[in-house]
Scaffold this motif. Structure first.
Motif, short mmCIF file in Angstrom:
data_model
loop_
_atom_site.label_atom_id
_atom_site.label_comp_id
_atom_site.label_asym_id
_atom_site.label_seq_id
_atom_site.Cartn_x
_atom_site.Cartn_y
_atom_site.Cartn_z
N SER A 59 0.81 -1.14 0.33
CA SER A 59 -0.33 0.03 0.10
C SER A 59 0.92 1.46 0.17
O SER A 59 0.42 2.55 0.21
CB SER A 59 -1.11 -0.37 1.31
N SER A 67 -5.23 1.57 2.57
CA SER A 67 -5.11 -0.04 2.85
C SER A 67 -5.95 -0.43 1.97
O SER A 67 -7.07 -0.73 2.64
CB SER A 67 -5.71 0.10 5.09
N LYS A 68 -6.06 -1.74 1.86
CA LYS A 68 -7.19 -2.78 1.47
C LYS A 68 -7.62 -3.27 2.83
O LYS A 68 -9.28 -3.23 2.52
CB LYS A 68 -6.23 -3.62 0.81
N SER A 69 -7.86 -3.99 3.64
CA SER A 69 -7.24 -4.45 4.45
C SER A 69 -8.88 -3.27 5.10
O SER A 69 -9.73 -3.42 5.88
CB SER A 69 -7.17 -5.41 5.63
N THR A 97 -4.96 -3.03 8.36
CA THR A 97 -3.72 -3.18 9.69
C THR A 97 -3.34 -2.52 10.10
O THR A 97 -3.98 -1.32 10.25
CB THR A 97 -2.79 -3.10 7.93
N GLN A 126 10.00 -6.71 -2.14
CA GLN A 126 8.77 -7.22 -1.67
C GLN A 126 7.47 -8.30 -3.08
O GLN A 126 7.25 -8.96 -2.52
CB GLN A 126 7.60 -6.18 -1.15
N GLU A 180 7.57 -11.64 -0.95
CA GLU A 180 6.21 -12.36 -0.66
C GLU A 180 5.21 -12.97 -1.66
O GLU A 180 4.62 -13.92 -1.14
CB GLU A 180 4.84 -10.60 -0.53
#
Ligand code: PA5
Length: 436
Positions: A84, A141-143, A146, A285, A289
């Motif tokens: 993000s 923030s997608k969620s 966080t 990343q 990831e």
């Protein structure tokens, strides 16, 4: 037409024609699975078509937010962590001057970052700065849950409201999050912030070409349509070109998988320009990831030369042979600086005065590649003509596409990140987080 070239001559000792032939079938199979949405993690493939399918209304809306906030903001705070924020930072830092923060005549806000650390001193220093500057912010923030960005947003929102009052503060906040759920979504709707959606089908590390990256990049004054055009041209090429030698994304995925099988477990991404540092951070990343799971995966590492030749150069040349290197090489600078001649030539560098710094840097690169190949380090080289929004768009899509192919070839799901939860569970337990 694509501008990015991949050379693998420096790996030929390990990556023979025969091996490329063997791995090609696997790469083409991975490509087929990716494009037919039949591979692992196929509900996270929204990034594949972003360059061709992004709604023009998003660009218009970003343009309006930039026109509204840029004139009244010396600083623009991007609050986010991991996927993000790294993509936006990579592009902005690649394009802007190293000394941008000292440029008082700037027309666009200088972008600074929060939500990527829990350092108390960092936030103290940031608030000190925000006391003295006009600013606005994006919280990403997608969620929407966080911890790091949530903590940062609380601290900075409270500062913003104290400085401008609640009504003006709301005008200065942009939220980029899920379309329907999450704490950030709920507060943004309640407060009426300007909002952008991160599509469900796009994971954080593949989200730079959504508003996650586009909004901050545009706020910094860069042309996001050119960025997208570069990504679009690379997408068309990656998708339609099945000749391995002509498709750099397939060739990169094949070469790194062959080297991994040869025991090279670390990939070092190197560059010779300091403003590419965050391209490397974003790439780390993306690959770390995506591939580091199920006890497998190449460890992504990065170095900035020539400075790191004076620190890590020794290890790369003579240490344990566990790595291969991928050089990012940019042909042209945007500006020229000449080295003055000196009558006394006390430092014996008059012989350099007829050359440009770029030529000297290029020869440092050539010398380094030759030395490292001699030191038994397989080398790849990604070359592109100059750093612009357009070429960065190509580079981003090239790395994303290759990452998906490479992950499928490795036999992992490149689009999940189950391991990221482990530290959070422990941290929440230590902090006594309530169940609900
Ligand atoms: O790639 C990822 O999915 C992660 O790095 C996330 O982007 C990061 O953890 C931030 O998550 P969120 O956007 O939900 O706050």
């Amino acid at each position: 037409m694509i501008d990015i070239k991949l050379e693998i001559d420096g790996s030929k000792k390990f990556v023979t024609e025969e091996k490329i032939g063997k791995f090609s079938a696997k790469a083409l199979e991975a490509k087929k699975n990716l494009l037919s949405r039949n591979g692992l993690g196929n509900d996270f493939l929204g990034w594949v078509d972003l360059p061709s399918e992004t709604d023009p209304k998003i660009f218009e809306s970003i343009r309006q937010d930039v026109a509204r906030l840029a004139p009244k903001s010396e600083l623009f705070v991007v609050i986010g962590i991991g996927g993000s924020y790294l993509g936006a930072r990579a592009v902005i830092e690649a394009l802007q001057s190293e000394f941008e923060s000292f440029d008082c005549a700037k027309k666009h806000p200088f972008v600074i970052y929060a939500g990527h650390t829990l350092s108390e001193d960092y936030y103290h220093q940031l608030l000190d700065l925000l006391d003295k500057k006009e600013y606005s912010l994006a919280v990403i923030s997608k969620s929407g849950t966080t911890t790091e960005p949530a903590v940062a947003f609380r601290i900075i929102k409270s500062h913003l409201e104290g400085k401008y009052g609640k009504t003006e503060a709301k005008e200065r906040i942009i939220a980029i999050t899920d379309a329907r759920k999450g704490a950030l979504h709920d507060i943004a709707v309640k407060e009426g912030y300007s909002m952008y959606v991160i599509p469900d089908s796009v994971g954080g590390r593949f989200s730079v070409l959504t508003p996650v990256g586009l909004l901050p990049i545009a706020m910094a004054g860069y042309d996001i349509e050119k960025l997208m055009q570069g990504a679009r041209d690379m997408r068309d090429h990656c998708i339609h070109e099945n000749d391995i030698e002509k498709n750099p994304a397939l060739l990169y995925a094949i070469t790194r998988n062959i080297l991994y099988q040869e025991g090279r477990k670390v990939e070092v991404l190197t560059n010779f320009l300091p403003n590419l540092k965050y391209i490397s951070e974003w790439w780390k990343q993306l690959y770390g990831e995506s591939e580091g799971k199920d006890g497998k995966g190449i460890l992504p590492h990065s170095l900035s030369f020539t400075t790191d030749l004076h620190s890590m150069g020794q290890y790369i040349q003579d240490g344990e042979r566990l790595m291969f290197e991928t050089f990012i090489s940019v042909c042209r600078p945007h500006n020229h600086v000449s080295i003055p001649s000196d009558e006394e030539n006390f430092d014996k560098i008059n012989y350099l005065t007829t050359k440009s710094l770029t030529e000297i840097n290029y020869n440092a690169e050539k010398g380094t590649i030759m030395a490292h190949i001699d030191g038994n380090v397989p080398v790849m080289r990604i070359e592109f003509p100059e750093i612009t929004e357009y070429t960065l768009g190509q580079l981003i899509y090239f790395f994303e596409f290759a990452c998906a192919i490479s992950g499928y070839m490795l036999g992992v799901n490149p689009f999940n990140q189950p391991g990221v939860e482990a530290y959070k569970r422990n941290m929440f337990k230590f902090l006594g987080k309530p169940e609900n």
